[in-house]
Write an enzyme that holds these catalytic residues in place. Structure first.
Site, mmCIF file in Angstrom:
data_model
loop_
_atom_site.group_PDB
_atom_site.id
_atom_site.type_symbol
_atom_site.label_atom_id
_atom_site.label_comp_id
_atom_site.label_asym_id
_atom_site.label_seq_id
_atom_site.Cartn_x
_atom_site.Cartn_y
_atom_site.Cartn_z
ATOM 1 C CE LYS A 280 -3.716 0.109 2.589
ATOM 2 N NZ LYS A 280 -4.568 -0.032 3.824
HETATM 3 O O1 G3P Z 1 -7.693 0.727 5.268
HETATM 4 C C1 G3P Z 1 -7.679 1.983 5.849
HETATM 5 C C2 G3P Z 1 -9.005 2.623 5.887
HETATM 6 O O2 G3P Z 1 -9.957 1.631 5.995
HETATM 7 C C3 G3P Z 1 -9.119 3.663 6.960
HETATM 8 O O3 G3P Z 1 -10.272 3.481 7.683
HETATM 9 O O4 G3P Z 1 -11.764 3.779 9.582
HETATM 10 O O5 G3P Z 1 -9.451 4.703 9.705
HETATM 11 O O6 G3P Z 1 -11.141 5.748 8.210
HETATM 12 P P1 G3P Z 1 -10.682 4.493 8.851
#
Ligand code: G3P
Length: 230
Positions: free
Chosen positions: A86
């Protein structure tokens, strides 16, 4: 739409990998920080649970081109095939994406908030782009609409890049991106459970048990069939 699990928690990964049709696991520095401890052992444990056929997405932490390349190669060496690196959607990230994808290393361009970023990532050779849904919607932007735009752009261009939507806060957001043509989504444990659970499913199952036992007692269809075949 393919589903991946967005966590580094080993208990959750064991559970969902056993019961749910997940295609892989995604992590990022924040997700890994929640588990703490030996991060390399944690990543290896995730690979051991999901096996080599499923994807494991691991984000780089370096920020300079040469160091990201070195880090990405070592990530793939360490975690084996079906490991996807990533890379954040930055100028350096685009250069890294082109370099790695030209050399056969799969890249997910992450922290994508706009269709323009996704288009650039695709042109750089990304295998996936990861648009952040709730982080977008929390800014009063249209995260689901952005996925729809990306899907349209990718369809017109004929690119092989897939959309891996991320950052979900509701189960409905997951369905919403599926409806507009999202190829895959990575979902946290809580939302994953919400996708399956329904109180009427539970009461329906309880009704089946109650009615069966009322008519046939404690015997089961399996017991009856086995007795018949004796
Ligand atoms: O994979 C990373 C992404 O899902 C971030 O999620 O919940 O931190 O906005 P969040």
């Amino acid at each position: 739409m393919k589903i991946l699990l967005d966590t580094a928690n080993l208990d959750d990964i064991r559970y969902f990998n056993t019961y749910f049709p997940i295609e892989g696991v995604t992590t990022n520095p924040t997700i890994l920080s929640k588990e703490g401890g030996d991060v390399l052992a944690q990543l290896k444990a995730i690979r051991d649970i999901i096996g080599e056929d499923k994807e494991l997405h691991v984000q780089v932490t370096e920020t300079e081109f040469e160091k990201i390349i070195e880090e990405a190669r070592l990530i793939v060496d360490y975690l084996g095939i079906n490991t996807v690196v990533k890379i954040p959607a930055t100028d350096v990230g685009l250069r890294v994406t082109k370099y790695l994808s030209d050399r056969g290393i799969s890249v997910t361009v992450t922290a994508v908030l706009t269709a323009a970023q996704a288009m650039l990532a695709s042109n750089a050779g990304a295998s996936y782009v990861a648009p952040y849904i709730s982080r977008s919607e929390n800014l009063c932007a249209d995260g689901v609409g952005t996925v729809a735009d990306i899907a349209k752009i990718f369809e017109i261009s004929g690119t092989d890049t897939k959309i891996l939507a991320a950052s979900f806060k509701t189960a409905k957001e997951v369905l919403d991106v599926a409806v507009v043509g999202c190829h895959s989504a990575t979902i946290g444990s809580h939302i994953m459970k919400m996708l399956l659970s329904h109180t009427t499913t539970d009461t329906s199952i309880a009704g089946f048990v109650r009615d069966w036992e009322g008519a046939f007692g404690k015997t089961t269809l399996l017991k009856l069939l086995k007795e018949k075949n004796k």
